[in-house]
Design an enzyme around this catalytic site. Structure first.
Site, PDB file in Angstrom:
ATOM      1  N   HIS A 184     -10.886  -4.348   3.298  1.00 18.39           N
ATOM      2  CA  HIS A 184     -11.189  -4.061   5.106  1.00 18.39           C
ATOM      3  C   HIS A 184     -11.177  -2.659   5.288  1.00 18.39           C
ATOM      4  O   HIS A 184     -11.866  -1.909   6.338  1.00 18.39           O
ATOM      5  CB  HIS A 184      -9.498  -3.528   4.618  1.00 18.39           C
ATOM      6  CG  HIS A 184      -8.507  -2.022   4.625  1.00 18.39           C
ATOM      7  ND1 HIS A 184      -8.545  -2.372   2.893  1.00 18.39           N
ATOM      8  CD2 HIS A 184      -8.775  -1.397   5.364  1.00 18.39           C
ATOM      9  CE1 HIS A 184      -8.061  -1.167   2.103  1.00 18.39           C
ATOM     10  NE2 HIS A 184      -8.460  -0.651   3.584  1.00 18.39           N
ATOM     11  N   ASP A 185     -12.516  -1.417   3.595  1.00 13.42           N
ATOM     12  CA  ASP A 185     -13.286  -0.840   4.314  1.00 13.42           C
ATOM     13  C   ASP A 185     -15.327  -1.701   3.650  1.00 13.42           C
ATOM     14  O   ASP A 185     -15.853  -0.648   4.301  1.00 13.42           O
ATOM     15  CB  ASP A 185     -13.393   0.106   2.859  1.00 13.42           C
ATOM     16  CG  ASP A 185     -11.640   0.865   3.668  1.00 13.42           C
ATOM     17  OD1 ASP A 185     -11.604   0.793   4.495  1.00 13.42           O
ATOM     18  OD2 ASP A 185     -11.612   1.007   2.489  1.00 13.42           O
TER      19      ASP A 185
ATOM     20  N   GLU B   8      -6.628   2.780  -5.775  1.00 19.51           N
ATOM     21  CA  GLU B   8      -8.176   3.169  -5.541  1.00 19.51           C
ATOM     22  C   GLU B   8      -9.045   4.303  -5.776  1.00 19.51           C
ATOM     23  O   GLU B   8      -8.344   5.104  -5.373  1.00 19.51           O
ATOM     24  CB  GLU B   8      -8.124   2.983  -3.706  1.00 19.51           C
ATOM     25  CG  GLU B   8      -9.084   2.718  -2.809  1.00 19.51           C
ATOM     26  CD  GLU B   8      -9.093   3.265  -1.711  1.00 19.51           C
ATOM     27  OE1 GLU B   8     -10.284   3.215  -0.812  1.00 19.51           O
ATOM     28  OE2 GLU B   8      -7.960   4.473  -1.454  1.00 19.51           O
TER      29      GLU B   8
ATOM     30  N   ASP C 260       0.646  -1.369  -0.350  1.00 17.67           N
ATOM     31  CA  ASP C 260       0.184  -0.094   0.084  1.00 17.67           C
ATOM     32  C   ASP C 260       0.714   1.277   0.094  1.00 17.67           C
ATOM     33  O   ASP C 260       1.972   1.252   0.653  1.00 17.67           O
ATOM     34  CB  ASP C 260      -0.683  -0.053   0.972  1.00 17.67           C
ATOM     35  CG  ASP C 260      -2.614   0.434   0.817  1.00 17.67           C
ATOM     36  OD1 ASP C 260      -2.564   1.048   0.601  1.00 17.67           O
ATOM     37  OD2 ASP C 260      -3.189  -0.585   1.368  1.00 17.67           O
TER      38      ASP C 260
ATOM     39  N   ASP D  72      -4.073   4.396  -2.542  1.00 18.19           N
ATOM     40  CA  ASP D  72      -4.383   4.783  -1.771  1.00 18.19           C
ATOM     41  C   ASP D  72      -5.235   5.821  -2.165  1.00 18.19           C
ATOM     42  O   ASP D  72      -4.576   7.315  -1.910  1.00 18.19           O
ATOM     43  CB  ASP D  72      -4.266   4.880  -0.328  1.00 18.19           C
ATOM     44  CG  ASP D  72      -5.085   5.198   1.410  1.00 18.19           C
ATOM     45  OD1 ASP D  72      -5.569   4.259   1.495  1.00 18.19           O
ATOM     46  OD2 ASP D  72      -5.273   6.196   1.321  1.00 18.19           O
TER      47      ASP D  72
HETATM   48  C1  NOJ Z   1      -8.679   4.231   1.645  1.00 21.58           C
HETATM   49  C2  NOJ Z   1      -8.569   3.289   3.101  1.00 21.58           C
HETATM   50  O1  NOJ Z   1      -8.809   2.063   2.239  1.00 21.58           O
HETATM   51  C3  NOJ Z   1      -9.421   3.136   4.357  1.00 21.58           C
HETATM   52  O2  NOJ Z   1      -8.925   2.252   4.425  1.00 21.58           O
HETATM   53  C4  NOJ Z   1      -8.110   4.604   4.636  1.00 21.58           C
HETATM   54  O3  NOJ Z   1      -9.255   4.829   5.711  1.00 21.58           O
HETATM   55  C5  NOJ Z   1      -8.393   5.836   4.125  1.00 21.58           C
HETATM   56  N1  NOJ Z   1      -8.104   5.200   2.454  1.00 21.58           N
HETATM   57  C6  NOJ Z   1      -7.872   7.019   4.420  1.00 21.58           C
HETATM   58  O4  NOJ Z   1      -6.017   6.671   4.477  1.00 21.58           O
END
Ligand code: NOJ
Length: 540
Positions: free
Chosen positions: A342-343, A278, A101, A207
């Site tokens: 993970h989100d 992302e 990442d 990210d």
């Molecule tokens: C996206 C990430 O997947 C998430 O987990 C994070 O909180 C935010 N970006 C901020 O970095």
């Protein structure tokens, strides 16, 4: 592997959230050495091609590692740089690539760059972050420079008493946004990429890649009217009441990613490297811009497509979404679909247990590079974390969106802590799922009809089939509104995939071929789909 196809075009990526994978120090959270111990599981038992590691950098953990205090080191809680080197080496020996990442939009407020930047207005690094004067109203108040909101709640500006300016933070206030318009900052961040590329990492997951450039004039975002069900879903948050045209996605970000791509291409001369973006952009014409073009410069190899996460579990909705995306892609671009990370909530919780098996077949048979989030291969479900144990900053402001639920420990076996850790259970960073006694690697590995068995079969079948790895995609009329039917085809092989999204049996006499796999993992016949069944057939 076909020499015309690179690993990132045909492989399957597995995402590890290092805190939750395997703990070798009885700390209650996972570490890099734990991942090294599980490499045989990943390469032999499961059979994935690459691993994406969520952040393991030194971090105050205000956003669980997405607040980076040093881009070129390992947090002692996860191990050392030497452990990372060993992980890389051991993965490569097993033919698996490592994607890490990279968090370019913001650092931690504890990063030495920010400590310097905030120390005075004339510090050489002041402009490495986004500092602005307040507006000053007629009553002498000091409102923030504009109406931008933090995605995690509240305004996106934090007042710094010492230097009497605001700094921008698109996420928590301990994550100040970096200023990519400053050439020194850009060079320093590109230096962090080179650090890892020189070590031999195979790629980066970038990210919130669409956040790094904002409107230079910092104009207010315009309002959007949020009504009815949409208002309910927005939790009445100010963030959702704005159209985010000025605080993210400024076109000036594209030259940055073109430059990043040139760097990756340069390194790819020794071994192919990849960038995964992302990018939460749901207009496919705009999303596709993140690939760049061969004429004007390429950008991301794989801009994540998150659109399926928004779809109701309906065959037609999925078909239309995939078809629209495929139609928007240039012929040379590799698609990449996301069903979990993970989100997001776990697939089995979002769609249901049987549906999650159909979703696995979908993810692993669509065209392009799929990413499997750890534990999805077991059918792990969301864990309702009790309020006193909740940690995620997003969940603290919007409990329904709390992400702790999908970050709980990997379930290895039925020993204490599901095999994650030898720590006292009270020391575990997040609790273990209640169903861990049934849903774990040890229990599933010998069960021929388990979730894990299904993933293994899908991965094996995919690996052995050119049509599945790089064949063309075309959706077909199945004859039932509840069945999503598509083919994957090369010159000498055609696969048919028929997915029953409903709880009703479906009789589809038109579907012929040799059944290679049913999501029920038992004998079955073509043309007959049981409730929530997916079939993979090879056409004669
Ligand atoms: C996206 C990430 O997947 C998430 O987990 C994070 O909180 C935010 N970006 C901020 O970095």
């Amino acid at each position: 592997m076909n020499k015309n196809h690179l690993w990132w075009q045909t492989g399957v990526v597995y995402q590890i959230y290092p805190r939750s994978y395997a703990d070798t120090t009885a700390s209650g959270m996972g570490d890099l050495r734990g991942i090294i111990e599980k490499l045989d599981y990943l390469s032999n038992t499961l059979g994935v091609d690459a691993i994406w590691l969520s952040p393991f950098y030194p971090s105050p953990m205000k956003d669980f590692g997405y607040d980076v205090a040093d881009y070129c080191d390992v947090d002692p809680r996860f191990g050392t740089l030497a452990d990372f080197d060993e992980l890389l080496e051991e993965s490569h020996q097993r033919g698996m690539q490592i994607i890490i990442d990279w968090v370019p939009n913001h650092s931690s407020d504890q990063h030495e760059w920010f400590i310097e930047s905030r120390s005075s207005r004339d510090n050489p690094k002041r402009d490495w972050y986004v500092w602005r004067d307040p507006k000053f109203d007629e009553d002498g108040n000091r409102p923030p420079p504009n109406n931008w909101q933090s995605l995690f709640g509240g305004i996106a500006w934090e007042w710094d008493e010492a230097t009497e300016q605001y700094y921008l933070h698109s996420f928590v206030k301990e994550q100040p946004d970096l200023n990519w318009r400053n050439p020194e900052l850009k060079a320093a961040m590109f230096g962090t990429l080179r650090f890892w590329l020189d070590k031999g990492v195979d790629g980066f997951r970038v990210d919130v890649a669409h956040f790094i450039m904002k409107d230079p004039a910092l104009r207010d975002n315009p309002p959007v009217k949020v009504e009815g069900e949409a208002f309910h879903r927005s939790h009445g948050r100010a963030y959702d009441s704005q159209i985010h045209i000025h605080d993210q996605g400024h076109p000036d970000l594209h030259p940055i990613y073109k430059e990043m791509r040139q760097m990756l291409d340069e390194y790819s001369a020794t071994s192919p490297r990849v960038s995964v973006g992302e990018i939460h952009v749901f207009d496919f014409e705009k999303l596709v811009e993140f690939y760049g073009t061969p004429a004007d410069g390429l950008e991301f190899h794989l801009p994540f497509n998150f659109s399926l996460l928004k779809m109701p579990w309906e065959a037609q909705a999925f078909r239309e979404e995939v078809d629209a995306y495929e139609a928007a892609l240039p012929a040379w671009a590799t698609p990449t679909f996301v069903l979990g990370n993970h989100d997001e909530g776990r697939i089995a919780t979002r769609y249901g247990e049987m549906q999650s098996r159909v979703a696995a077949m979908l993810l692993l048979t669509l065209r392009g590079t799929p990413t499997v989030y750890y534990g999805e291969e077991l059918g792990m479900t969301d864990v309702i974390v009790p309020p006193e144990k909740r940690l995620d900053p997003y969940g603290l402001s919007v409990p329904e969106n709390g992400r702790d639920r999908c970050r709980t420990p990997m379930q290895w076996n039925t020993t204490q802590n599901a095999g994650l850790s030898d720590a006292d259970p009270d020391e575990l960073w997040l609790p273990i799922a209640e169903n861990a006694a049934e849903k774990n690697v040890a229990a599933e590995v010998d069960d021929p009809q388990s979730h894990l068995a299904l993933y293994r079969e899908l991965l094996k079948t995919r690996k052995a089939s050119n049509a599945l790895r790089f064949g063309a995609y075309r959706s077909l009329d199945s004859g039932s509104p509840d069945v999503y039917l598509y083919e994957r085809k090369t010159a000498d092989e055609t696969m048919l995939i028929a997915l029953n999204f409903s709880d009703q049996p479906q009789l589809l006499p038109e579907i012929h071929g040799k059944v290679l796999l049913s999501t029920h993992l038992d004998q079955t016949v073509p043309g007959k789909l049981r409730p929530h069944e997916g079939l993979l057939l090879k056409k004669a």
